[in-house]
Design a protein around this motif. Structure first.
Motif, short mmCIF file in Angstrom:
data_model
loop_
_atom_site.label_atom_id
_atom_site.label_comp_id
_atom_site.label_asym_id
_atom_site.label_seq_id
_atom_site.Cartn_x
_atom_site.Cartn_y
_atom_site.Cartn_z
N LYS A 130 -4.57 1.14 -9.19
CA LYS A 130 -3.32 0.45 -8.82
C LYS A 130 -3.29 0.07 -7.34
CE LYS A 130 1.42 0.16 -9.84
NZ LYS A 130 1.47 -1.25 -10.18
N PHE A 131 -3.79 0.95 -6.46
CA PHE A 131 -3.62 0.75 -5.02
C PHE A 131 -4.91 0.76 -4.20
CE2 PHE A 131 0.42 2.51 -6.51
CZ PHE A 131 1.28 1.51 -6.08
N PHE A 178 0.84 -1.20 0.00
CA PHE A 178 0.00 0.00 0.00
C PHE A 178 0.87 1.25 0.00
CE2 PHE A 178 -1.93 3.51 2.33
CZ PHE A 178 -3.06 3.72 1.57
N ILE A 179 0.50 2.22 -0.82
CA ILE A 179 1.08 3.55 -0.70
C ILE A 179 -0.09 4.54 -0.73
CG2 ILE A 179 3.26 2.87 -1.80
CD1 ILE A 179 2.44 4.59 -4.22
N ASP A 180 0.07 5.64 -0.03
CA ASP A 180 -1.01 6.62 -0.03
C ASP A 180 -0.92 7.50 -1.28
OD1 ASP A 180 0.79 8.77 0.48
OD2 ASP A 180 0.49 8.61 2.63
N PHE A 181 -1.96 8.31 -1.49
CA PHE A 181 -2.06 9.10 -2.71
C PHE A 181 -0.88 10.07 -2.86
CE2 PHE A 181 -4.12 12.68 -5.16
CZ PHE A 181 -4.12 12.01 -6.37
N TYR A 182 -0.45 10.69 -1.76
CA TYR A 182 0.68 11.62 -1.83
C TYR A 182 1.94 10.90 -2.31
CZ TYR A 182 4.36 14.83 -0.55
OH TYR A 182 5.46 15.65 -0.61
N GLN A 183 2.21 9.71 -1.74
CA GLN A 183 3.39 8.95 -2.17
C GLN A 183 3.30 8.60 -3.65
OE1 GLN A 183 2.75 5.86 0.74
NE2 GLN A 183 4.67 6.34 1.77
N PHE A 184 2.09 8.30 -4.10
CA PHE A 184 1.87 7.95 -5.51
C PHE A 184 2.20 9.13 -6.42
CE2 PHE A 184 -1.09 7.83 -9.16
CZ PHE A 184 -0.69 6.65 -9.76
N ILE A 185 1.68 10.32 -6.09
CA ILE A 185 1.86 11.44 -7.03
C ILE A 185 3.28 11.99 -7.01
CG2 ILE A 185 -0.57 12.08 -7.09
CD1 ILE A 185 0.04 14.41 -5.24
#
Length: 175
Positions: A76-77, A42-49
């Motif tokens: 994706k997540f 899992f990664i949060d949205f901030y980490q993704f962008i």
């Protein structure tokens, strides 16, 4: 926790087991377990962008572009992806049995749509404290998002399907 986790009250002249609290508690516990079984990181949205890996261009120009980025993130997540994967581990005949217990008028009967609907019930409780009222015994009829919902899936059925999915999950881990 789920099989014996009844919500009990000690109030004179009332039922000591409150079905809609019990069913909600058990349902949320089952979905928490389903989500925990996923091996996807899992990664949060901030980490993704901000990750260079996903090629998000800054600045994000408008709401439409941000919605597109968020949709890609959810694909994706998103937790719903984990739930769909879990139910897809069931043998096809069990998937069909599960899907046949929930009818949402105007929606294709598929394991994906069933998982999405069940996940939505989970989210409504987690984010809005909306109780899970559809998992009583027998058939319930309700309306969700202006669509008729006919549910023949009890919390007991849900526990059995979860147990089968759990066995399949660990059987697949060995291979």
């Amino acid at each position: 926790m789920v099989k014996r986790g009844d919500w009990l009250v000690d109030v004179p002249d009332s039922n000591n087991r409150i079905d809609y609290f019990t069913n909600t508690f058990k349902y949320i516990a089952i979905f928490s377990l389903i989500e925990s079984l996923s091996e996807e990181k899992f990664i949060d949205f901030y980490q993704f962008i901000v990750s260079k890996k996903y090629g998000i261009q800054f600045p994000i120009s408008d709401k439409i572009k941000l919605d597109e980025v968020y949709r890609k993130y959810k694909e994706k997540f998103g937790s719903i992806k984990r739930c769909i994967s879990f139910f897809k581990t069931l043998p096809p005949d069990r998937q069909h049995d599960l899907v046949s217990r929930l009818e949402i008028r105007g929606t294709e009967a598929s394991i994906e749509n069933l998982a999405k609907y069940l996940y939505e019930l989970r989210s409504k409780f987690v984010h809005e404290a909306e109780l899970v009222l559809h998992m009583s015994y027998g058939t319930t009829v309700s309306c969700k998002k202006k669509k008729l919902v006919i549910c023949r899936l009890s919390i007991k059925d849900t526990m059995y399907f979860f147990e089968e999915g759990l066995i399949e999950h660990f059987r697949n881990c060995r291979t």
